[in-house]
Write an enzyme that holds these catalytic residues in place. Structure first.
Site, PDB file in Angstrom:
ATOM      1  N   LYS A 173       0.859  -1.234   0.066  1.00  0.00           N
ATOM      2  CA  LYS A 173      -0.080   0.161  -0.005  1.00  0.00           C
ATOM      3  C   LYS A 173       0.899   1.122   0.093  1.00  0.00           C
ATOM      4  O   LYS A 173       1.438   1.556   0.942  1.00  0.00           O
ATOM      5  CB  LYS A 173      -0.873  -0.014   1.308  1.00  0.00           C
ATOM      6  CG  LYS A 173      -2.062   0.988   1.086  1.00  0.00           C
ATOM      7  CD  LYS A 173      -2.334   1.889   2.227  1.00  0.00           C
ATOM      8  CE  LYS A 173      -1.567   3.153   2.665  1.00  0.00           C
ATOM      9  NZ  LYS A 173      -1.803   4.394   1.500  1.00  0.00           N
ATOM     10  N   LEU A 242       0.264 -10.649  17.429  1.00  0.00           N
ATOM     11  CA  LEU A 242       1.614 -11.339  17.682  1.00  0.00           C
ATOM     12  C   LEU A 242       2.183 -11.813  16.310  1.00  0.00           C
ATOM     13  O   LEU A 242       2.689 -12.840  15.900  1.00  0.00           O
ATOM     14  CB  LEU A 242       1.216 -12.947  18.474  1.00  0.00           C
ATOM     15  CG  LEU A 242       1.216 -12.562  19.867  1.00  0.00           C
ATOM     16  CD1 LEU A 242       1.167 -13.833  20.478  1.00  0.00           C
ATOM     17  CD2 LEU A 242       2.496 -12.055  20.605  1.00  0.00           C
ATOM     18  N   GLU A 248      10.196   1.571  10.203  1.00  0.00           N
ATOM     19  CA  GLU A 248      11.454   2.722   9.891  1.00  0.00           C
ATOM     20  C   GLU A 248      10.637   4.137  10.173  1.00  0.00           C
ATOM     21  O   GLU A 248       9.719   4.578   9.081  1.00  0.00           O
ATOM     22  CB  GLU A 248      11.803   2.698   8.494  1.00  0.00           C
ATOM     23  CG  GLU A 248      12.375   1.096   8.139  1.00  0.00           C
ATOM     24  CD  GLU A 248      13.804   1.164   8.594  1.00  0.00           C
ATOM     25  OE1 GLU A 248      14.352   2.169   9.057  1.00  0.00           O
ATOM     26  OE2 GLU A 248      14.330  -0.131   8.833  1.00  0.00           O
ATOM     27  N   CYS A 282      13.616  11.471   6.209  1.00  0.00           N
ATOM     28  CA  CYS A 282      13.585  10.966   7.860  1.00  0.00           C
ATOM     29  C   CYS A 282      14.663  11.555   8.180  1.00  0.00           C
ATOM     30  O   CYS A 282      15.048  11.539   9.561  1.00  0.00           O
ATOM     31  CB  CYS A 282      13.342   9.448   7.833  1.00  0.00           C
ATOM     32  SG  CYS A 282      14.580   8.498   6.852  1.00  0.00           S
ATOM     33  N   GLU A 383       9.432  16.353  14.863  1.00  0.00           N
ATOM     34  CA  GLU A 383       9.959  16.396  13.512  1.00  0.00           C
ATOM     35  C   GLU A 383       9.306  17.215  12.662  1.00  0.00           C
ATOM     36  O   GLU A 383       7.868  17.137  12.660  1.00  0.00           O
ATOM     37  CB  GLU A 383       9.754  14.972  12.778  1.00  0.00           C
ATOM     38  CG  GLU A 383      10.349  14.833  11.613  1.00  0.00           C
ATOM     39  CD  GLU A 383       9.913  13.324  11.034  1.00  0.00           C
ATOM     40  OE1 GLU A 383       8.858  12.834  11.263  1.00  0.00           O
ATOM     41  OE2 GLU A 383      10.923  12.644  10.400  1.00  0.00           O
TER      42      GLU A 383
HETATM   43  P1  NAP Z   1       2.516   8.657   7.497  1.00  0.00           P
HETATM   44  O1  NAP Z   1       1.463   9.559   7.626  1.00  0.00           O
HETATM   45  O2  NAP Z   1       2.856   7.757   9.028  1.00  0.00           O
HETATM   46  O3  NAP Z   1       2.189   7.556   6.139  1.00  0.00           O
HETATM   47  C1  NAP Z   1       2.879   6.441   5.715  1.00  0.00           C
HETATM   48  C2  NAP Z   1       1.999   5.502   5.171  1.00  0.00           C
HETATM   49  O4  NAP Z   1       1.234   4.867   6.193  1.00  0.00           O
HETATM   50  C3  NAP Z   1       0.991   5.724   4.353  1.00  0.00           C
HETATM   51  O5  NAP Z   1       0.885   5.255   3.158  1.00  0.00           O
HETATM   52  C4  NAP Z   1      -0.239   6.053   4.980  1.00  0.00           C
HETATM   53  O6  NAP Z   1      -1.341   6.125   4.049  1.00  0.00           O
HETATM   54  C5  NAP Z   1      -0.178   5.012   5.862  1.00  0.00           C
HETATM   55  N1  NAP Z   1      -0.866   4.946   7.022  1.00  0.00           N
HETATM   56  C6  NAP Z   1      -1.470   5.997   7.415  1.00  0.00           C
HETATM   57  N2  NAP Z   1      -2.257   5.554   8.790  1.00  0.00           N
HETATM   58  C7  NAP Z   1      -2.443   4.301   8.582  1.00  0.00           C
HETATM   59  C8  NAP Z   1      -3.186   3.352   9.151  1.00  0.00           C
HETATM   60  N3  NAP Z   1      -3.841   3.559  10.148  1.00  0.00           N
HETATM   61  N4  NAP Z   1      -2.987   2.031   8.995  1.00  0.00           N
HETATM   62  C9  NAP Z   1      -2.163   1.470   7.907  1.00  0.00           C
HETATM   63  N5  NAP Z   1      -1.282   2.569   7.025  1.00  0.00           N
HETATM   64  C10 NAP Z   1      -1.554   4.041   7.565  1.00  0.00           C
HETATM   65  O7  NAP Z   1       3.854   9.047   6.983  1.00  0.00           O
HETATM   66  P2  NAP Z   1       4.219  10.272   6.016  1.00  0.00           P
HETATM   67  O8  NAP Z   1       3.597  11.582   6.395  1.00  0.00           O
HETATM   68  O9  NAP Z   1       3.681   9.584   4.708  1.00  0.00           O
HETATM   69  O10 NAP Z   1       5.627  10.117   5.768  1.00  0.00           O
HETATM   70  C11 NAP Z   1       6.437  10.834   6.681  1.00  0.00           C
HETATM   71  C12 NAP Z   1       7.181  10.340   7.555  1.00  0.00           C
HETATM   72  O11 NAP Z   1       7.692   9.042   7.334  1.00  0.00           O
HETATM   73  C13 NAP Z   1       8.196  11.010   8.545  1.00  0.00           C
HETATM   74  O12 NAP Z   1       7.798  10.823   9.858  1.00  0.00           O
HETATM   75  C14 NAP Z   1       9.432  10.653   8.089  1.00  0.00           C
HETATM   76  O13 NAP Z   1      10.510  10.537   9.027  1.00  0.00           O
HETATM   77  C15 NAP Z   1       9.041   8.825   8.193  1.00  0.00           C
HETATM   78  N6  NAP Z   1      10.016   8.440   7.183  1.00  0.00           N
HETATM   79  C16 NAP Z   1      10.925   7.207   7.880  1.00  0.00           C
HETATM   80  C17 NAP Z   1      11.876   6.757   6.971  1.00  0.00           C
HETATM   81  C18 NAP Z   1      12.901   5.642   7.583  1.00  0.00           C
HETATM   82  O14 NAP Z   1      13.408   5.044   6.910  1.00  0.00           O
HETATM   83  N7  NAP Z   1      12.869   5.865   8.945  1.00  0.00           N
HETATM   84  C19 NAP Z   1      11.923   6.907   5.559  1.00  0.00           C
HETATM   85  C20 NAP Z   1      10.860   7.813   4.919  1.00  0.00           C
HETATM   86  C21 NAP Z   1      10.156   8.440   5.684  1.00  0.00           C
HETATM   87  P3  NAP Z   1      -1.783   7.391   3.293  1.00  0.00           P
HETATM   88  O15 NAP Z   1      -1.834   7.322   2.114  1.00  0.00           O
HETATM   89  O16 NAP Z   1      -3.304   7.605   3.695  1.00  0.00           O
HETATM   90  O17 NAP Z   1      -1.161   8.622   3.987  1.00  0.00           O
END
Ligand code: NAP
Length: 488
Positions: A173, A242, A248, A282, A383
């Site tokens: 997804k 479980l 990430e 990130c 962040e």
């Molecule tokens: P997000 O809001 O957490 O969304 C990430 C993904 O999760 C999207 O596909 C989102 O769908 C989905 N999602 C949201 N709620 C969900 C739920 N209840 N159940 C299942 N899936 C769900 O993050 P974002 O704003 O897209 O991305 C930015 C964040 O990603 C930042 O915090 C960044 O630091 C982090 N990030 C981390 C890394 C790493 O490797 N550590 C790399 C890149 C980014 P939608 O399409 O509806 O949004």
């Protein structure tokens, strides 16, 4: 360009609402595409479960699975230009950056193919006379891969390649904003010969499609990249069910410039570390600690370099920063800058949206540097995920380390110094998953990546990245006819 979803090897109209991909640099609609319904999710997962259990994929020799991944890498490379353009249209990153993401995706598929061919099980406990034991690795089954919009093709191949190499089926997804590139990936895996059913790409919202995927009883692993709030929510679901997770998550990475650093090199590294991807990374180095002795000299160079960045239409060559992903996110970034001011911070450059000329229709925000705050300010603790850097001078190195570690996050850190002994001491003491010394944002696919603290659980990349999609099994083989002790 694919507009239907990819459900277990079939291209078809999703039964969820129609969604749009919008080019954030000028607000034009790239395409409309169908999203999945909960019925689509259920069907895809049932097919995926059948596919990994019954298709020859899971039982195939590693080099046969590797062949598909090598082919994926070749197709991505052949289509690099088109894929890069598509990503730029989806998320507004400059062409050079999206091209780097495409090449990283191809390299990941190639690395995983090679690693998959060379993975071994182990014979264990060689000394026992009447039995031998072995440790083997098996697929977990159906994997949910959920990704954000900021580096889509790279983070998606980073999940798909090792999960499929491990013999699993995957339901991907993507973020709604970047669904088009994920659908193109489905097309590529299909063309590369991945058997039907093993991959579904289901665009849709996280709250409906994502939620239905992670709660489905046949899903055995959640591989998630995204924000810490969503990650925590998924971790709760995984704990209840479980099942395993790789998470990430977000970051608030400190960069430290010691007094003996090569200042020109450090300025370039700091500017790249925070402002590339318009800070939507990130690992963005968003908290900067500079030694007091060199603070003013460093700041002069830093502000000059930041003011020299080119911000503009991401399809135009030579842009350092493109647009932010959308209006809502731009407002959130700006909200943090206003908050910093209200907390007593000084905006030394940037601090506003660009509204003139070619910037008028898009979500462009000036690279921003804030001073005059300490590490407890909200802009140092939360962040922002945008082009906003907070700079703090430090006098005492012991206090500096405590401040650098004073964060709920622990994703990455940067150190700039010519003293490598000191650099290594700091590197070991920083509570983060990745430390860059005299460089920043460099990546090697064979080097594991992941976060400490609330930046995540588990590691991607490297050989460990493939094993994280497998479960270990121990097999004992009796070698003689001696009965078990209790039967004597
Ligand atoms: P997000 O809001 O957490 O969304 C990430 C993904 O999760 C999207 O596909 C989102 O769908 C989905 N999602 C949201 N709620 C969900 C739920 N209840 N159940 C299942 N899936 C769900 O993050 P974002 O704003 O897209 O991305 C930015 C964040 O990603 C930042 O915090 C960044 O630091 C982090 N990030 C981390 C890394 C790493 O490797 N550590 C790399 C890149 C980014 P939608 O399409 O509806 O949004």
């Amino acid at each position: 360009m694919a507009k239907d979803l990819y459900l277990a090897g079939e291209w078809r109209q999703g039964r969820g609402p129609v969604a749009q991909s919008i080019f954030p640099a000028d607000g034009t609609v790239n395409a409309e595409f169908s999203t999945a319904s909960v019925d689509d999710v259920n069907e895809a997962i049932e097919q995926a479960d059948l596919a990994w259990r019954s298709s020859a994929w899971c039982e195939s020799l590693p080099h046969q699975r590797a062949q598909v991944l090598y082919k994926v890498a070749d197709i991505i490379t052949e289509r690099a230009e088109a894929l890069s353009q598509l990503q730029t249209r989806d998320n507004g990153k400059p062409h050079a950056e999206t091209m780097a993401l495409v090449m990283s995706a191809a390299a990941t598929a190639r690395y995983v193919a090679a690693a998959c061919e060379t993975m071994d099980g182990e014979l264990t406990s060689q000394r026992a006379a009447d039995f031998m034991t072995m440790s083997v690795y098996e697929p977990v089954g159906v994997v949910a891969a959920i990704t954000p919009w900021n580096s889509p093709i790279a983070s998606e191949v980073q999940k798909l390649a090792p999960a499929l190499a491990g013999g699993n089926a995957v339901i991907l997804k993507p973020a709604q904003e970047t669904s088009l590139i994920a659908l193109e990936l489905a097309r590529i895996f299909e063309e590369a010969g991945l058997p039907k059913g093993l991959l579904s790409v289901l665009p849709g919202s996280g709250s409906v499609v994502g939620d239905a995927i992670v709660n489905h009883p046949l899903v055995r692993k959640i591989s998630f990249t995204g924000g810490t709030t969503t990650g925590r929510r998924l971790a709760h679901i995984a704990a209840e069910r479980l099942i395993t997770t790789s998470l990430e998550l977000g970051g608030k990475s400190p960069t430290i410039v010691l007094a003996d650093a090569d200042l020109d090199l450090a300025v370039k590294g700091v500017v790249y570390g925070i402002f590339s991807s318009a800070g939507q990374a990130c690992i963005a180095g968003s908290r900067l600690f500079v030694a007091e002795e060199i603070y003013q000299e460093f700041m002069d160079k830093l502000v000059a370099a930041t003011k020299g960045l080119r911000i503009g239409h991401p399809e135009k060559p030579g842009m350092h920063l493109g647009s932010l992903i959308n209006e809502k996110h731009l407002n959130s970034v700006d909200g943090y800058v206003q908050l910093a001011k209200s907390e007593g911070g000084t905006v030394v450059c940037g601090g506003e949206r660009m509204v003139e000329g070619e910037h008028a229709q898009g979500c462009f925000y000036l690279p921003t540097i804030i001073t005059g705050l300490n590490n407890t300010a909200r802009v140092c603790q939360e962040e922002i995920f945008g082009p906003v850097l907070v700079v703090m001078p430090f006098a005492d190195e012991a206090a500096l380390l405590a401040e650098a570690n004073d964060s709920i996050y622990g994703l990455a850190a940067g150190i700039w110094t010519e003293n490598y002994r000191k650099a290594m001491q700091l590197a070991r003491a920083l509570e983060v998953g990745t430390v860059w010394i005299n460089t920043y944002k460099k990546f090697s696919i064979s080097t594991p990546f992941g976060g400490f603290k609330e930046s995540g659980i588990g590691r991607e990349k490297g050989r460990l990245g493939i094993l994280s999609y497998m479960q270990q099994k121990s097999i004992y083989l009796g070698l003689n006819e001696t009965p078990n002790t209790w039967c004597d």
